[in-house]
Design a protein around this motif. Structure first.
Motif, PDB file in Angstrom:
ATOM      1  N   ASP A 244      16.369   0.893   6.316  1.00  0.00           N
ATOM      2  CA  ASP A 244      15.530  -0.012   7.106  1.00  0.00           C
ATOM      3  C   ASP A 244      14.165  -0.236   6.465  1.00  0.00           C
ATOM      4  OD1 ASP A 244      17.367  -0.663   9.036  1.00  0.00           O
ATOM      5  OD2 ASP A 244      16.809   0.998  10.352  1.00  0.00           O
ATOM      6  N   LYS A 245      13.642   0.768   5.781  1.00  0.00           N
ATOM      7  CA  LYS A 245      12.362   0.612   5.091  1.00  0.00           C
ATOM      8  C   LYS A 245      12.486  -0.457   3.996  1.00  0.00           C
ATOM      9  CE  LYS A 245      10.050   4.385   4.283  1.00  0.00           C
ATOM     10  NZ  LYS A 245       9.438   5.609   3.677  1.00  0.00           N
ATOM     11  N   ARG A 246      13.587  -0.393   3.234  1.00  0.00           N
ATOM     12  CA  ARG A 246      13.820  -1.407   2.194  1.00  0.00           C
ATOM     13  C   ARG A 246      14.007  -2.792   2.813  1.00  0.00           C
ATOM     14  NH1 ARG A 246      17.253   2.618   0.143  1.00  0.00           N
ATOM     15  NH2 ARG A 246      19.086   1.391   0.708  1.00  0.00           N
ATOM     16  N   ARG A 247      14.713  -2.853   3.946  1.00  0.00           N
ATOM     17  CA  ARG A 247      14.912  -4.131   4.636  1.00  0.00           C
ATOM     18  C   ARG A 247      13.572  -4.707   5.100  1.00  0.00           C
ATOM     19  NH1 ARG A 247      19.844  -1.983   8.356  1.00  0.00           N
ATOM     20  NH2 ARG A 247      21.543  -2.495   6.936  1.00  0.00           N
ATOM     21  N   LEU A 248      12.736  -3.862   5.674  1.00  0.00           N
ATOM     22  CA  LEU A 248      11.429  -4.306   6.154  1.00  0.00           C
ATOM     23  C   LEU A 248      10.570  -4.814   5.001  1.00  0.00           C
ATOM     24  CD1 LEU A 248       9.398  -4.614   8.469  1.00  0.00           C
ATOM     25  CD2 LEU A 248       8.784  -2.193   8.138  1.00  0.00           C
ATOM     26  N   MET A 249      10.548  -4.084   3.908  1.00  0.00           N
ATOM     27  CA  MET A 249       9.773  -4.516   2.740  1.00  0.00           C
ATOM     28  C   MET A 249      10.322  -5.823   2.163  1.00  0.00           C
ATOM     29  SD  MET A 249       9.071  -0.794   0.970  1.00  0.00           S
ATOM     30  CE  MET A 249       8.248  -1.461  -0.469  1.00  0.00           C
ATOM     31  N   ALA A 250      11.644  -5.957   2.114  1.00  0.00           N
ATOM     32  CA  ALA A 250      12.249  -7.196   1.603  1.00  0.00           C
ATOM     33  C   ALA A 250      11.900  -8.373   2.508  1.00  0.00           C
ATOM     34  CB  ALA A 250      13.766  -7.035   1.494  1.00  0.00           C
ATOM     35  N   ALA A 251      11.867  -8.143   3.816  1.00  0.00           N
ATOM     36  CA  ALA A 251      11.500  -9.215   4.753  1.00  0.00           C
ATOM     37  C   ALA A 251      10.051  -9.641   4.534  1.00  0.00           C
ATOM     38  CB  ALA A 251      11.708  -8.753   6.195  1.00  0.00           C
ATOM     39  N   VAL A 252       9.158  -8.669   4.332  1.00  0.00           N
ATOM     40  CA  VAL A 252       7.749  -8.991   4.077  1.00  0.00           C
ATOM     41  C   VAL A 252       7.625  -9.743   2.756  1.00  0.00           C
ATOM     42  CG1 VAL A 252       5.473  -8.003   3.576  1.00  0.00           C
ATOM     43  CG2 VAL A 252       6.822  -7.111   5.484  1.00  0.00           C
ATOM     44  N   GLU A 253       8.315  -9.277   1.708  1.00  0.00           N
ATOM     45  CA  GLU A 253       8.275  -9.961   0.411  1.00  0.00           C
ATOM     46  C   GLU A 253       8.748 -11.400   0.538  1.00  0.00           C
ATOM     47  OE1 GLU A 253      10.346  -7.863  -2.686  1.00  0.00           O
ATOM     48  OE2 GLU A 253       8.932  -6.188  -2.641  1.00  0.00           O
ATOM     49  N   ALA A 254       9.835 -11.620   1.252  1.00  0.00           N
ATOM     50  CA  ALA A 254      10.372 -12.978   1.418  1.00  0.00           C
ATOM     51  C   ALA A 254       9.345 -13.884   2.106  1.00  0.00           C
ATOM     52  CB  ALA A 254      11.667 -12.942   2.219  1.00  0.00           C
TER      53      ALA A 254
ATOM     54  N   TYR B 235       0.863  -1.172   0.000  1.00  0.00           N
ATOM     55  CA  TYR B 235       0.000   0.000   0.000  1.00  0.00           C
ATOM     56  C   TYR B 235       0.903   1.226   0.000  1.00  0.00           C
ATOM     57  CZ  TYR B 235      -3.676   3.209   1.596  1.00  0.00           C
ATOM     58  OH  TYR B 235      -4.563   4.246   1.715  1.00  0.00           O
ATOM     59  N   ASP B 236       0.991   1.898  -1.154  1.00  0.00           N
ATOM     60  CA  ASP B 236       1.955   2.985  -1.350  1.00  0.00           C
ATOM     61  C   ASP B 236       1.818   4.110  -0.328  1.00  0.00           C
ATOM     62  OD1 ASP B 236       3.191   1.749  -3.493  1.00  0.00           O
ATOM     63  OD2 ASP B 236       1.847   2.664  -4.969  1.00  0.00           O
ATOM     64  N   LYS B 237       0.589   4.513  -0.024  1.00  0.00           N
ATOM     65  CA  LYS B 237       0.395   5.614   0.933  1.00  0.00           C
ATOM     66  C   LYS B 237       0.910   5.228   2.313  1.00  0.00           C
ATOM     67  CE  LYS B 237      -3.578   7.665  -1.384  1.00  0.00           C
ATOM     68  NZ  LYS B 237      -5.006   7.968  -1.303  1.00  0.00           N
ATOM     69  N   GLY B 238       0.741   3.974   2.693  1.00  0.00           N
ATOM     70  CA  GLY B 238       1.248   3.508   3.981  1.00  0.00           C
ATOM     71  C   GLY B 238       2.762   3.443   4.008  1.00  0.00           C
ATOM     72  N   ILE B 239       3.362   2.959   2.938  1.00  0.00           N
ATOM     73  CA  ILE B 239       4.819   2.853   2.857  1.00  0.00           C
ATOM     74  C   ILE B 239       5.455   4.236   2.940  1.00  0.00           C
ATOM     75  CG2 ILE B 239       6.759   2.159   1.373  1.00  0.00           C
ATOM     76  CD1 ILE B 239       5.211  -0.167   2.667  1.00  0.00           C
ATOM     77  N   ALA B 240       4.830   5.225   2.330  1.00  0.00           N
ATOM     78  CA  ALA B 240       5.367   6.590   2.352  1.00  0.00           C
ATOM     79  C   ALA B 240       5.408   7.151   3.774  1.00  0.00           C
ATOM     80  CB  ALA B 240       4.533   7.497   1.457  1.00  0.00           C
ATOM     81  N   ARG B 241       4.537   6.656   4.651  1.00  0.00           N
ATOM     82  CA  ARG B 241       4.471   7.176   6.024  1.00  0.00           C
ATOM     83  C   ARG B 241       5.285   6.363   7.034  1.00  0.00           C
ATOM     84  NH1 ARG B 241      -1.524   7.982   4.903  1.00  0.00           N
ATOM     85  NH2 ARG B 241      -1.639   5.844   5.574  1.00  0.00           N
ATOM     86  N   VAL B 242       5.908   5.281   6.611  1.00  0.00           N
ATOM     87  CA  VAL B 242       6.697   4.463   7.543  1.00  0.00           C
ATOM     88  C   VAL B 242       7.853   5.295   8.074  1.00  0.00           C
ATOM     89  CG1 VAL B 242       8.195   2.442   7.760  1.00  0.00           C
ATOM     90  CG2 VAL B 242       6.050   2.263   6.514  1.00  0.00           C
ATOM     91  N   ARG B 243       7.964   5.365   9.395  1.00  0.00           N
ATOM     92  CA  ARG B 243       8.983   6.195  10.041  1.00  0.00           C
ATOM     93  C   ARG B 243      10.258   5.396  10.300  1.00  0.00           C
ATOM     94  NH1 ARG B 243       6.259  10.181  14.344  1.00  0.00           N
ATOM     95  NH2 ARG B 243       5.233  11.496  12.807  1.00  0.00           N
ATOM     96  N   LEU B 244      10.930   5.066   9.227  1.00  0.00           N
ATOM     97  CA  LEU B 244      12.239   4.414   9.276  1.00  0.00           C
ATOM     98  C   LEU B 244      13.118   5.081   8.239  1.00  0.00           C
ATOM     99  CD1 LEU B 244      11.347   0.597   9.363  1.00  0.00           C
ATOM    100  CD2 LEU B 244      12.279   1.951  11.237  1.00  0.00           C
ATOM    101  N   ASN B 245      14.421   4.958   8.407  1.00  0.00           N
ATOM    102  CA  ASN B 245      15.286   5.459   7.349  1.00  0.00           C
ATOM    103  C   ASN B 245      15.079   4.569   6.124  1.00  0.00           C
ATOM    104  OD1 ASN B 245      17.223   3.211   7.327  1.00  0.00           O
ATOM    105  ND2 ASN B 245      17.935   4.017   9.290  1.00  0.00           N
ATOM    106  N   ASN B 246      15.490   5.060   4.960  1.00  0.00           N
ATOM    107  CA  ASN B 246      15.222   4.327   3.715  1.00  0.00           C
ATOM    108  C   ASN B 246      15.878   2.950   3.686  1.00  0.00           C
ATOM    109  OD1 ASN B 246      13.510   6.161   2.545  1.00  0.00           O
ATOM    110  ND2 ASN B 246      15.161   7.327   1.587  1.00  0.00           N
TER     111      ASN B 246
END
Length: 191
Positions: free
Chosen positions: A57-67, A44-55
Motif C-alpha cells: 500500500d505504501k508503494r501504491r500511495l507513492m505511485a498515486a502521488v507521482e501520477a 521526504y524520506d524520513k516521512g515515508i519511512a514512518r508511513v503506517r501502511l504495508n509496503n
C-alpha cells in the motif's frame, strides 16, 4: 409484507454504508508563498519511512502521488523544489444501524402532517441491528520547501476504509486525486 420490510431495511443499510465511504478532503496553505516557483518534487524520506501502511500500500500511495504530480506538470528530481511528506493516520470506527431512532415525514397522532420519530426499527418492526467495525484512515499530503525548511501546503482526505481490500488501488488513486485537486490553492481568491 415482511419481505418488503426486509428489502427496505437492506436498502437503508446499503445507502448508509455507501454514504460513509466518501472521502472528506480539506487543505491549508501558507498565504505568503509563491506557488509558481515549485516545479520539481521528490518524497521526504524520513516521512515515508514512518508511513503506517504495508509496503504494498505504501508503494501504491507513492505511485498515486507521482501520477498526480506528473499530471500537474511537476518533474521528479534529486534536487527538488518541494518535498512530499506522506502521513497515514488510522483509527477504529464502529457504525451501528437499526434498531434505533427512526423518523421522517408522515401522519402523527393528533399532530397532523409533520416530523415524527421514536425508538425502534426504521420500518416499524423491530428486527436485528447491524454493526460495522473497521479501520478508518486519513491520508495527509504535506508539501515542504527544503530550502526554507517550511511546510507550505497541507492536504488531507479522511474516511478511507483501510480494511476494505476491494478496488483498493483504485480508491487510493481517487483519494490522492481528490486531495491534490486542491493544489495549487486559488491564491488570488483568498488574498
Amino acid at each position: 409484507m415482511k419481505t418488503v420490510k426486509t428489502l427496505l431495511m437492506l436498502c437503508t443499510i446499503i445507502l448508509a454504508l455507501s454514504g460513509c465511504s466518501s472521502l472528506r478532503t480539506a487543505s491549508d496553505y501558507d498565504k505568503n508563498v509563491d506557488f509558481s516557483g515549485y516545479k520539481t518534487y521528490n518524497f521526504y524520506d524520513k516521512g515515508i519511512a514512518r508511513v503506517r501502511l504495508n509496503n504494498l500500500d505504501k508503494r501504491r500511495l507513492m505511485a498515486a502521488v507521482e501520477a498526480e504530480m506528473n499530471a500537474k506538470g511537476f518533474t521528479k528530481s534529486d534536487k527538488p523544489d518541494l518535498l512530499v511528506n506522506l502521513v497515514v493516520v488510522a483509527r477504529e470506527k464502529t457504525d451501528v444501524y437499526g434498531p434505533a431512532y427512526y423518523g421522517g415525514w408522515g401522519w402523527g397522532w393528533g399532530a397532523g402532517w409533520g416530523w415524527r420519530g421514536g425508538w425502534g426499527s426504521p420500518f416499524w418492526g423491530g428486527g436485528p441491528g447491524y454493526v460495522n467495525q473497521y479501520i478508518e484512515g486519513t491520508i495527509i499530503i504535506d508539501f515542504l520547501d527544503p530550502a526554507k525548511k517550511i511546510l507550505f501546503w497541507h492536504g488531507r482526505g479522511s474516511g478511507f476504509n483501510l480494511d476494505n481490500l476491494n478496488k483498493r488501488e483504485e480508491r487510493l488513486y481517487t483519494g490522492v486525486r481528490e486531495i491534490l485537486a486542491q493544489y495549487p490553492p486559488n491564491v488570488t481568491a483568498s488574498r
